[in-house]
Design a protein around this motif. Structure first.
Motif, short mmCIF file in Angstrom:
data_model
loop_
_atom_site.label_atom_id
_atom_site.label_comp_id
_atom_site.label_asym_id
_atom_site.label_seq_id
_atom_site.Cartn_x
_atom_site.Cartn_y
_atom_site.Cartn_z
N LYS A 339 29.69 -50.60 109.23
CA LYS A 339 29.54 -51.87 109.95
C LYS A 339 29.36 -51.65 111.45
N ASP A 340 29.89 -50.52 111.97
CA ASP A 340 29.74 -50.22 113.39
C ASP A 340 28.42 -49.53 113.69
N GLY A 341 27.58 -49.33 112.68
CA GLY A 341 26.25 -48.81 112.90
C GLY A 341 26.09 -47.31 112.73
N PHE A 342 27.05 -46.66 112.10
CA PHE A 342 26.96 -45.21 111.92
C PHE A 342 26.44 -44.86 110.53
N VAL A 343 25.80 -43.68 110.44
CA VAL A 343 25.44 -43.12 109.15
C VAL A 343 26.68 -42.44 108.60
N VAL A 344 27.06 -42.82 107.37
CA VAL A 344 28.33 -42.35 106.82
C VAL A 344 28.11 -41.69 105.47
N ARG A 345 28.68 -40.50 105.31
CA ARG A 345 28.70 -39.89 103.98
C ARG A 345 29.96 -40.42 103.29
N ALA A 346 29.80 -41.57 102.67
CA ALA A 346 30.93 -42.32 102.15
C ALA A 346 31.47 -41.71 100.87
N LEU A 347 32.73 -42.04 100.59
CA LEU A 347 33.33 -41.68 99.32
C LEU A 347 33.36 -42.96 98.49
N ALA A 348 32.48 -43.05 97.49
CA ALA A 348 32.34 -44.27 96.71
C ALA A 348 32.77 -44.04 95.28
N GLN A 349 33.40 -45.09 94.68
CA GLN A 349 33.75 -45.00 93.27
C GLN A 349 32.48 -45.05 92.43
N TRP A 350 32.43 -44.21 91.39
CA TRP A 350 31.21 -44.01 90.60
C TRP A 350 31.51 -44.23 89.13
N TRP A 351 30.50 -44.54 88.38
CA TRP A 351 30.65 -44.75 86.95
C TRP A 351 31.75 -45.78 86.64
N GLY A 352 31.68 -46.88 87.34
CA GLY A 352 32.63 -47.96 87.07
C GLY A 352 34.00 -47.75 87.68
N GLY A 353 34.15 -46.67 88.49
CA GLY A 353 35.43 -46.47 89.16
C GLY A 353 36.51 -45.84 88.32
N HIS A 354 36.16 -45.27 87.17
CA HIS A 354 37.16 -44.67 86.28
C HIS A 354 37.45 -43.22 86.70
N GLY A 355 37.98 -43.07 87.89
CA GLY A 355 38.36 -41.74 88.38
C GLY A 355 37.22 -40.91 88.91
N GLN A 356 35.99 -41.44 88.87
CA GLN A 356 34.83 -40.68 89.34
C GLN A 356 34.42 -41.18 90.71
#
Length: 406
Positions: A339-356
């Motif tokens: 939101k502050d305008g930076f490029v971020v290598r985010a940590l996102a929940q994957w495959w429905g958020g089941h620990g991935q």
């Protein structure tokens, strides 16, 4: 307690040296000699040596020196007893001797002058006497609780005579040159500056073969390295120099890190360490105590973009907590940075958020955008064109698959 053993040919010279000390010499023990005067004493020794006329060096002379801290205990009677026990352990028995105590130095010491020709005409055994003497002195020091000397460091060089004086001069020079020395070249140069020549001894005297030892030469007197001191043997010198080299490398790395750390940014009054910088560049928060802002001191998590341009403190809650933002569930810190305008290598929940989880790059093309863009490659880096060998053309690399969508 240190012993020095000398073998000579003249009882006359030895007796006069021990007794003519201008009030600084007194006899504390003797056996088998005439003590009425110096001439009679010398005659006693010489009469017995005639039993073995074929032997020239029958004059035994041993000096026993003690640590000055032991002076209060070293009465004449105690020293005489130590001298007799030393002779007994060394096999110097059944023969003439005198024990003289000298008081011309700060270190208590005595001299044992004895006849190597025994009363029964046999000779006092001299095989390995210096090696045996070292063991005897150590045993007696432990038995009587005498002070162990700290090597050659406390020796008064100006009181010595050659060849000992030359040996101690070489010892001091080598010890000084070895401080921080990281190569034999440095050692040789340092000793050359003190007038000492270094010669390497090769196996079989063949310069093409490996080095086996070293000699030091000062004013024409040459000594093997191990003769100067056992710790200066070639093998030990190799270990010392290698340890110095490793320590120098460690110090250089340490200085490099310190110099590099000085360039690290100061955030909220705290200069970041190299480890903290690496954590931030990897997209992780760091916990810092003692941050300051507007006169207040606080502890909390620090979050920054991977280029270290801006920092934000989180007090009272963890920036790694999961929040919904757009189509992904991600860490609060990633949402705030996007939101502050930076490029971020985010940590996102994957495959429905089941620990991935996954680490896509997320950013907004424009600061005012409501949605973010995504890519598996860093969008800030230019794409590398590839050569199409079939068509002979240069084309852009195709985008990588983003993987399965939620």
């Amino acid at each position: 307690m240190i012993a020095k053993i000398v073998t000579g040919k003249s009882f006359g010279g030895a007796v006069r040296y021990l007794m003519e000390k201008n009030g600084h010499a007194r006899m504390i023990d003797s056996d088998g000699v005439e003590l009425s005067d110096i001439r009679s004493l010398i005659g006693s020794f010489n009469f017995q040596r005639k039993a073995r006329p074929e032997k020239a060096e029958v004059v035994g002379h041993i000096s026993l020196s003690f640590h000055k801290d032991d002076t209060p205990r070293l009465t004449d009677g105690f020293m005489a007893g130590l001298a007799r026990e030393y002779m007994q352990r060394m096999g110097i028995t059944d023969t003439q001797y005198i024990v003289m105590r000298h008081t011309d130095t700060e270190h208590p010491h005595l001299h044992i002058l004895y006849n190597r020709v025994k009363y029964d005409t046999r000779l006092v055994r001299s095989h390995n006497e210096r090696i045996r003497s070292v063991a005897v002195c150590k045993t007696m020091k432990q038995k009587y609780g005498l002070t162990f000397s700290k090597g050659k460091e406390n020796v008064k060089i100006e009181r010595l005579h050659n060849p000992d004086k030359m040996k101690y001069r070489i010892y001091e020079a080598v010890k000084t040159a070895l401080e921080g020395c990281a190569s034999f070249t440095e050692l040789v140069e340092g000793l050359n500056g003190e007038g000492i020549t270094v010669t390497f001894v090769h196996r079989g005297s063949d310069p093409k073969k490996e080095i086996q030892g070293m000699t030091f030469t000062l004013q024409g007197q040459a000594l093997k390295a191990s003769q100067v001191d056992r710790k200066f043997s070639y093998a030990n010198l190799c270990k010392i120099i290698e340890a110095n080299r490793a320590e120098r490398e460690r110090q250089q790395i340490k200085r490099h890190k310190q110099e590099h750390s000085i360039r690290n940014p100061i955030i909220f009054g705290v200069r970041l360490t190299d480890e903290q910088v690496e954590q931030i560049k990897d997209g992780q928060p760091i916990y810092i105590k003692g941050m300051q802002h507007e006169g207040k001191t606080f502890d909390g998590y620090l979050v920054m973009d991977d280029n270290l341009r801006r920092g934000q403190a989180y007090i009272g809650h963890d920036p790694r907590e999961w929040v919904e933002y757009g189509k992904y569930t991600m860490r609060r810190m990633d949402k705030d940075l996007i939101k502050d305008g930076f490029v971020v290598r985010a940590l996102a929940q994957w495959w429905g958020g089941h620990g991935q989880t996954a680490r896509p790059y997320l950013w907004k093309e424009n600061f005012s955008d409501e949605t973010y863009q995504e890519s598996w490659d860093d969008p800030r880096k230019p794409r590398v064109p590839r050569h199409d060998t079939k068509q002979g053309k240069i084309v852009s690399s195709p985008k990588k698959s983003k993987g399965p969508k939620l």
